[in-house]
Motif scaffolding. Structure first.
Motif, mmCIF file in Angstrom:
data_model
loop_
_atom_site.group_PDB
_atom_site.id
_atom_site.type_symbol
_atom_site.label_atom_id
_atom_site.label_comp_id
_atom_site.label_asym_id
_atom_site.label_seq_id
_atom_site.Cartn_x
_atom_site.Cartn_y
_atom_site.Cartn_z
ATOM 1 N N TYR A 23 0.878 -1.199 -0.040
ATOM 2 C CA TYR A 23 -0.067 -0.035 -0.028
ATOM 3 C C TYR A 23 0.907 1.367 -0.093
ATOM 4 N N GLU A 24 0.277 2.091 -0.682
ATOM 5 C CA GLU A 24 1.018 3.456 -0.519
ATOM 6 C C GLU A 24 0.932 3.879 0.924
ATOM 7 N N ASN A 25 1.865 4.400 1.436
ATOM 8 C CA ASN A 25 1.692 4.821 2.994
ATOM 9 C C ASN A 25 1.756 6.394 3.120
ATOM 10 N N ARG A 26 0.310 6.771 2.852
ATOM 11 C CA ARG A 26 0.013 8.115 3.043
ATOM 12 C C ARG A 26 -0.336 8.798 4.518
ATOM 13 N N TYR A 27 -0.068 10.213 4.279
ATOM 14 C CA TYR A 27 -0.397 10.751 5.482
ATOM 15 C C TYR A 27 -1.078 11.979 5.240
ATOM 16 N N ASN A 28 -1.895 12.537 6.252
ATOM 17 C CA ASN A 28 -2.657 13.685 6.042
ATOM 18 C C ASN A 28 -1.582 14.776 7.111
ATOM 19 N N ILE A 29 -1.189 15.914 6.585
ATOM 20 C CA ILE A 29 -0.516 16.594 7.607
ATOM 21 C C ILE A 29 -1.274 18.192 7.970
ATOM 22 N N THR A 30 -1.190 18.463 9.085
ATOM 23 C CA THR A 30 -1.953 19.510 9.535
ATOM 24 C C THR A 30 -0.981 20.424 10.489
ATOM 25 N N ILE A 31 -0.921 21.720 10.118
ATOM 26 C CA ILE A 31 0.265 22.535 10.673
ATOM 27 C C ILE A 31 -0.825 23.652 11.686
ATOM 28 N N ASP A 33 -0.697 27.008 14.514
ATOM 29 C CA ASP A 33 0.064 27.797 15.218
ATOM 30 C C ASP A 33 -0.195 27.535 16.835
ATOM 31 N N SER A 34 0.410 28.497 17.546
ATOM 32 C CA SER A 34 0.547 28.514 18.909
ATOM 33 C C SER A 34 -0.768 28.676 19.594
ATOM 34 N N ASN A 35 -1.712 29.203 18.814
ATOM 35 C CA ASN A 35 -3.259 29.319 19.296
ATOM 36 C C ASN A 35 -4.030 28.343 18.956
ATOM 37 N N GLY A 36 -3.453 27.290 18.108
ATOM 38 C CA GLY A 36 -4.385 26.208 17.766
ATOM 39 C C GLY A 36 -5.124 26.328 16.403
ATOM 40 N N ASN A 37 -4.875 27.418 15.814
ATOM 41 C CA ASN A 37 -5.515 27.743 14.489
ATOM 42 C C ASN A 37 -4.609 26.775 13.652
ATOM 43 N N ASP A 38 -5.587 26.561 12.517
ATOM 44 C CA ASP A 38 -5.066 25.731 11.392
ATOM 45 C C ASP A 38 -4.516 26.705 10.299
ATOM 46 N N VAL A 39 -2.964 26.583 10.214
ATOM 47 C CA VAL A 39 -2.482 27.177 9.236
ATOM 48 C C VAL A 39 -1.996 26.835 8.092
ATOM 49 N N THR A 40 -2.362 25.284 7.881
ATOM 50 C CA THR A 40 -1.832 24.512 6.833
ATOM 51 C C THR A 40 -1.643 25.120 5.386
ATOM 52 N N GLU A 41 -3.044 25.966 5.203
ATOM 53 C CA GLU A 41 -2.763 26.456 3.829
ATOM 54 C C GLU A 41 -1.684 27.385 3.565
ATOM 55 N N LEU A 42 -1.092 27.805 4.427
ATOM 56 C CA LEU A 42 0.145 28.584 4.285
ATOM 57 C C LEU A 42 1.399 27.892 3.812
ATOM 58 N N TYR A 43 1.369 26.453 3.714
ATOM 59 C CA TYR A 43 2.425 25.832 3.161
ATOM 60 C C TYR A 43 1.933 24.989 2.114
ATOM 61 N N ARG A 44 3.082 24.797 1.389
ATOM 62 C CA ARG A 44 2.845 23.942 0.109
ATOM 63 C C ARG A 44 3.908 22.692 0.453
ATOM 64 N N PHE A 45 3.256 21.373 0.221
ATOM 65 C CA PHE A 45 4.066 20.199 0.475
ATOM 66 C C PHE A 45 4.481 19.503 -0.685
ATOM 67 N N VAL A 46 5.631 18.836 -0.783
ATOM 68 C CA VAL A 46 5.945 18.140 -1.510
ATOM 69 C C VAL A 46 6.145 16.573 -1.043
#
Length: 142
Positions: A23-31, A33-46
């Motif tokens: 199987y492809e070993n896939r992950y969901n990544i969430t980032i 900030d220190s206030n608990g806000n989801d800032v994942t959209e500020l990042y681009r993942f390869v």
């Protein structure tokens, strides 16, 4: 801001796999900030996904052996087995099988099983997740 800390969380999408295979070993990544806000959209993942391989578990089943003195009208069988390998069934798995041979006269016969089925605690047939070998016992009537 300079005092803001970020924490990355990775959640596996592969950990629910239970069947033999690759199987492809896939992950969901969430980032967050220190206030608990989801800032994942500020990042681009390869992503460079790895592979998760689930191999068959090797087990050895030994069917029972026994010697009996002949009594007219009696049928002799042994519906017993033991998993004699170091590997046993995975936690929560159960096994069923049919014993096919019996004797009602003098002789010797292999104590063979068929229709071996292993079921997970979730009710899934996981027999193909096992590589099963057998040590065949004998039923002997003297």
């Amino acid at each position: 801001t300079a005092n803001n800390h970020y924490v990355a969380f990775a959640t596996s999408l592969s950990n629910s796999k239970r069947q033999v295979g690759v199987y492809e070993n896939r992950y969901n990544i969430t980032i967050k900030d220190s206030n608990g806000n989801d800032v994942t959209e500020l990042y681009r993942f390869v992503y460079d996904w790895g592979q998760l391989t689930i191999n068959q578990r090797e087990i050895t089943i030994e069917t029972a052996s026994g010697t009996f003195e002949y009594e007219e009208g009696k049928t002799y069988s042994l519906n017993e087995y033991e998993i004699v390998s170091e590997n046993k069934l995975a936690n929560g798995d159960t096994i069923t099988m049919d014993f096919v041979n019996s004797l009602d006269t003098y002789g010797r016969i292999d104590n063979i099983v068929t229709n071996v089925k292993i079921i997970s605690e979730l009710g899934e047939n996981v027999t193909k997740n096992y590589k099963i070998s057998f040590i065949i016992g004998k039923i002997i009537v003297l």
